[in-house]
Scaffold this motif. Structure first.
Motif, PDB file in Angstrom:
ATOM      1  N   SER A 150       0.855  -1.186   0.000  1.00 50.30           N
ATOM      2  CA  SER A 150       0.000   0.000   0.000  1.00 50.30           C
ATOM      3  C   SER A 150       0.890   1.233   0.000  1.00 50.30           C
ATOM      4  N   LYS A 177       1.367   5.460  -1.780  1.00 50.45           N
ATOM      5  CA  LYS A 177       1.320   6.164  -3.056  1.00 50.45           C
ATOM      6  C   LYS A 177       2.725   6.443  -3.589  1.00 50.45           C
ATOM      7  N   SER A 205       4.429   8.806  -6.596  1.00 52.56           N
ATOM      8  CA  SER A 205       4.155   9.840  -7.593  1.00 52.56           C
ATOM      9  C   SER A 205       5.463  10.367  -8.168  1.00 52.56           C
ATOM     10  N   ASP A 228       0.366  10.820  -9.773  1.00 51.81           N
ATOM     11  CA  ASP A 228       0.230   9.546  -9.068  1.00 51.81           C
ATOM     12  C   ASP A 228       0.344   8.404 -10.078  1.00 51.81           C
ATOM     13  N   THR A 245       0.769   5.113  -8.968  1.00 50.81           N
ATOM     14  CA  THR A 245       0.654   3.893  -8.163  1.00 50.81           C
ATOM     15  C   THR A 245      -0.113   2.787  -8.868  1.00 50.81           C
ATOM     16  N   ARG A 246      -1.120   3.128  -9.610  1.00 48.37           N
ATOM     17  CA  ARG A 246      -1.961   2.107 -10.246  1.00 48.37           C
ATOM     18  C   ARG A 246      -1.705   1.960 -11.744  1.00 48.37           C
TER      19      ARG A 246
END
Length: 213
Positions: free
Chosen positions: A61, A63, A65, A70, A72-73
């Motif tokens: 988990s 973040k 950037s 961002d 992260t995903r």
């Protein structure tokens, strides 16, 4: 801090319920964050999370950037992380120039243009004129330089270094440290270096985070 650079915000990585890494850190453009720890402590796992290729066996988990965006995903290919490992990982069926040109984006079209860009990148790391060589004929130091040229030509947003100097002898190691960190600084790339070697951390000159101790 400005939004430029790489930000790790409450990044936590665990395996089987045991926390391996827990870190919040900003890495400025051109700066090197060195992460040190024993084998199995989670150093390479942190790089995998930042780069977008973490094994799903891990729970993670937090973040990540870059320049305020961002990532992260995002899938790995959209994160634009430049990766250097212990091994150069050159393609044996390609020439040295072919290996470097492989990193060029598809929009750079035309064989001659792609070849010219690859030759420029090789010259930039001190390998001018070696484009037609078979990678197997290169020394370990030359292979490391080819890997660096290929990585830089991919227009990365950041560099992730997984003990890239560990297989080189002492003199070559120092040369490659100076080259890699110098290129990162000149290009304004934030860098995460994982290593066992205190001399790597000293050469990097940035903050050091120790994990798993």
């Amino acid at each position: 801090m400005s939004e430029k650079g790489l930000m790790l915000d409450r990044v936590t990585i665990a395996l089987g319920g045991r926390v391996l890494v827990s870190i919040t850190h900003a890495v400025a453009p051109g700066e090197v964050l060195t992460v040190m720890g024993p084998s199995g402590s989670g150093k390479s796992t942190l790089l995998a999370y930042v780069g977008g290729f973490l094994d799903p066996a891990f729970e993670a988990s937090g973040k990540v950037s870059v320049d305020g965006v961002d990532i992260t995903r995002l899938p790995a290919e959209e994160r634009h992380a430049g990766l250097l490992f212990q091994d150069a990982l050159l393609f044996p069926h390609m020439t040295v120039a072919g290996n470097v040109a492989f990193a060029l984006p598809a929009e750079v079209k035309g064989r001659a243009l792609r070849r010219a860009r690859a030759e420029e990148a090789l010259a930039d790391v001190g390998l001018e004129g070696l484009g037609e060589r078979d990678p197997d004929t290169l020394s370990g130091g030359q292979k490391a330089r080819v890997a660096l040229a290929r990585t830089l030509l991919s227009s990365p947003r950041m560099l992730l270094l997984d003990e890239p100097f560990s297989r080189l002898d002492a003199e070559l190691r120092q040369q490659m440290r100076e080259l890699v960190f110098g290129k990162a600084k000149a290009s304004g790339l934030p860098v995460i270096l994982v290593t066992h070697d205190e001399a790597d951390a000293a050469a990097a000159g940035g903050p050091v985070v120790r994990i798993g101790a």
